[in-house]
Every structure is written in structure tokens, then in C-alpha cells.
Design an enzyme around this catalytic site. Sequence first.
Site, PDB file in Angstrom:
ATOM      1  N   LYS A  90       5.913 -54.766  41.010  1.00 51.32           N
ATOM      2  CA  LYS A  90       5.003 -53.726  41.530  1.00 51.32           C
ATOM      3  C   LYS A  90       4.003 -54.344  42.517  1.00 51.32           C
ATOM      4  CE  LYS A  90       2.142 -54.364  37.456  1.00 51.32           C
ATOM      5  NZ  LYS A  90       1.137 -53.766  36.623  1.00 51.32           N
ATOM      6  N   ARG A 141      -4.601 -47.884  26.409  1.00 51.42           N
ATOM      7  CA  ARG A 141      -4.611 -47.472  27.811  1.00 51.42           C
ATOM      8  C   ARG A 141      -3.567 -46.376  27.981  1.00 51.42           C
ATOM      9  NH1 ARG A 141      -3.257 -51.699  32.620  1.00 51.42           N
ATOM     10  NH2 ARG A 141      -1.250 -51.636  31.545  1.00 51.42           N
ATOM     11  N   TYR A 200     -23.597 -65.202  58.214  1.00 52.16           N
ATOM     12  CA  TYR A 200     -24.377 -63.985  57.936  1.00 52.16           C
ATOM     13  C   TYR A 200     -25.307 -64.204  56.755  1.00 52.16           C
ATOM     14  CZ  TYR A 200     -21.340 -61.245  61.002  1.00 52.16           C
ATOM     15  OH  TYR A 200     -20.665 -60.750  62.083  1.00 52.16           O
ATOM     16  N   MET A 243     -15.404 -61.283  58.357  1.00 56.10           N
ATOM     17  CA  MET A 243     -14.160 -60.509  58.419  1.00 56.10           C
ATOM     18  C   MET A 243     -12.966 -61.357  58.872  1.00 56.10           C
ATOM     19  SD  MET A 243     -13.360 -57.007  60.521  1.00 56.10           S
ATOM     20  CE  MET A 243     -14.724 -56.075  59.871  1.00 56.10           C
TER      21      MET A 243
HETATM   22  N1  PLP Z   1       4.577 -54.790  31.836  1.00 52.14           N
HETATM   23  C1  PLP Z   1       3.646 -53.881  32.137  1.00 52.14           C
HETATM   24  C2  PLP Z   1       3.697 -52.545  31.488  1.00 52.14           C
HETATM   25  C3  PLP Z   1       2.617 -54.179  33.031  1.00 52.14           C
HETATM   26  O1  PLP Z   1       1.680 -53.267  33.315  1.00 52.14           O
HETATM   27  C4  PLP Z   1       2.585 -55.472  33.626  1.00 52.14           C
HETATM   28  C5  PLP Z   1       1.517 -55.856  34.564  1.00 52.14           C
HETATM   29  O2  PLP Z   1       0.426 -55.407  34.574  1.00 52.14           O
HETATM   30  C6  PLP Z   1       3.581 -56.385  33.300  1.00 52.14           C
HETATM   31  C7  PLP Z   1       4.564 -56.020  32.408  1.00 52.14           C
HETATM   32  C8  PLP Z   1       3.580 -57.779  33.874  1.00 52.14           C
HETATM   33  O3  PLP Z   1       2.424 -58.457  33.477  1.00 52.14           O
HETATM   34  P1  PLP Z   1       2.184 -60.011  33.861  1.00 52.14           P
HETATM   35  O4  PLP Z   1       2.013 -60.026  35.329  1.00 52.14           O
HETATM   36  O5  PLP Z   1       0.951 -60.382  33.134  1.00 52.14           O
HETATM   37  O6  PLP Z   1       3.388 -60.745  33.423  1.00 52.14           O
END
Ligand code: PLP
Length: 357
Positions: free
Chosen positions: A34, A129, A254, A302
Site C-alpha cells: 500500500k 481500530r 529561516y 522547501m
Molecule cells: N497488515 C495490515 C492490516 C496493515 O495495516 C499493515 C500496515 O499498516 C501491515 C499488515 C504491514 O505492517 P508492517 O509494515 O508493520 O509490516
Amino acid sequence: MKAATASIDLNALEHNLNQIKSKAPQCKVMSVVKANGYGHGLLHIAKHSKSSDAFGVARIEEALQLRAGGIVKPILLLEGFYSSGDLPILVTNNIQTVVHCEEQLSALENADLETPVVVWLKVDSGMHRLGVRPEQYQDFVERLHQCANVAKPLRYMSHFGCADELDRTTTVEQTELFLSLTDGCEGERSLAASAGLLAWPDSHLDWVRPGIISYGVSPFADKSAKELGFKPVMTLTSHLIAVRDVKAGESVGYGGNWTSERDTKVGVIAIGYGDGYPRTAPNGTPVFVNGRKAPIAGRVSMDMLTVDLGPDAVDKVGDEATLWGKDLPSEEVAEHIGTIAYELVTKLTSRVAMEYV
Ligand code: PLP
């Protein structure tokens, strides 16, 4: 010459994925890609993760990008879909989804899909969560089993909140709760991300879901990736565009928030918060220049940042500076900045050139 370059070491990625396999040899690996492969480039990372069995993403757009790029391995939406209109897209593109709430379950029950969707029921085992609470679990399982739009067998997952903290009992409690709830279930189960994979073998189960450790960054505050046997995949570099004399008592940048205590040489490096290098990096944050760490001296702007090269510096315009990666772990930089390396690597902007080696 490019101002700033993130060099992505695909051999290091392969090494890390092999390490993952060796630490959980009995498990299938869902590589978490992701947020643009944690800033490393979604498609490049997926294409070069040859040993991974599946990919985990957060957004449906990320899953579609993978499919459009020719990735045919299973893909899971780790937070599930956001509206019922997404369901036909999941079917058409063969994307798996998490179900963690009533809204998602109802959408599935009320849909009319051509093919059932592979569903992972997400259980809230203690992070609070996402996920169904233990008292909702049985009802969700029964309804998902009855739902024609859900492929069988159902799969089960949960996520740890504190797996990087080895002295806490939370992870053991989460594992026990998840195992007891899902005891005897027919489908596959998944609990561990990077920290679980490395530190909590009881959580390995059928699938591990490593993200950060695949990129060669440690999930632990007190243990480096190197100590754990992993190599940094991203190295972020820029170069000196000026080397200037600064006299004792003069302030730099700055706000003039760094004042030199001696006559020295200050290097100006062509990277700033416009590239994703955090403006919050305080004086003293290390940058690796010509074999040693030079501390940031003055506020990050920047397009530039300034480092104290020392009075005897012989560094020249054009010399390379490493912001993090090989020679300077991103975890170390993150600690100075008061963040985690996850944030550093995912926040680079499109101005940084990506190079795959
Ligand atoms: N699984 C879930 C549901 C996650 O939200 C994440 C990352 O936030 C991961 C796996 C991977 O986590 P990590 O990068 O700590 O291995």
C-alpha cells in the site's frame, strides 16, 4: 544532474523477501505494498516480489493499478471496500476484501454479484481500530456463510497494535483471543505483520503480511534492520550545491535557529520539504556526506537543507549526500525527527527521481 534521487535496490528487496521466507517457512506471504509500495513504487515492487504469494493494499485504486500493470497474484483490500458500488469492481478484477463492519456485511448481503468475492473477516482482537468485536464474531461468521456473494471457505484475520513492544503482554493476549475465536474454523488465518513475523512465532498461522521489513526497515525501536538481517531497499541521495564559510556567531537559514559556535563550513544540499524531507528535522539530524555524518544546521527549507561540514571540510559542490538508506539507516534519521521510518519513506514527493537498480 537530478536534485534528489531515491535509488531502489531490487536485490535488497529480494534478499529481504528471502529472509522473510526463512523466518516463516511454513507460511504464505502477503506482501504489503500500500501507499505506493511504502513510497518505493507500487508496480516495481510488486513485479520484483517474485516469491510473494499475494499483495495487500489499502485502496481499491492501488489494487486496480496492480491489475492494470499485469499483476495476476491475489490482492487483498486490507480495510475492505468503502461502498457497495465497489463490489462489482472487486468481482471484475478478482480482488479480495476484508469485512470489518456491519455496513460492509449488509452491502454484500444486498448485492447481486456474478461471482462470489473472497472475504477475510477482520476481528478486533484488541487494537480497537477496525474489526468485529468478539461478541459480534459468531453472528458475522454465520451471515457470511449464508451469503451467496461470499466465496467459501471464509478467511480470518486480525492486526496487532503493539507487536513492536516486546515487553508488553498485549500481543500474546491478542493472539490468544484470535486463536480461541477462530478455533476449528475451516478457512485460512492471518495475524502477523513485520513485527509479529520477527518476534511472535505463535502468530505466524497460514499467512504473514510483512510490509516495512520487506523494504529493509526495522519495525523495532531498539533493533536495527541490519541486526535483524535485512538490507535497506531505498537510498535517498542529493548533492551539495554550495559549500559556504560561516563565522562563529552567525546564524543559518529561516528563523536563524542554528548559530555556529566556531568558524566552519556549511554545506547546502538540494533537498527540502518540497521533496518530502521533513521540515521538522531538528538541528543535529544526521546526513551522510563523504564518509561521515554531518548534522543538519538550520531549518529545512522547501528546496534545500544545510549541514555543518566542520571547519576542515574539503567537500565540494556536486558531492553526494545520503539522507537515508545505505550508510545511514532511515530508522536513525526518523528517531532524530521524532517519527518512524514508515513515514519518511512513504512521504517523498513526485519531485524525487526514482531509480531502480
Ligand atoms: N497488515 C495490515 C492490516 C496493515 O495495516 C499493515 C500496515 O499498516 C501491515 C499488515 C504491514 O505492517 P508492517 O509494515 O508493520 O509490516
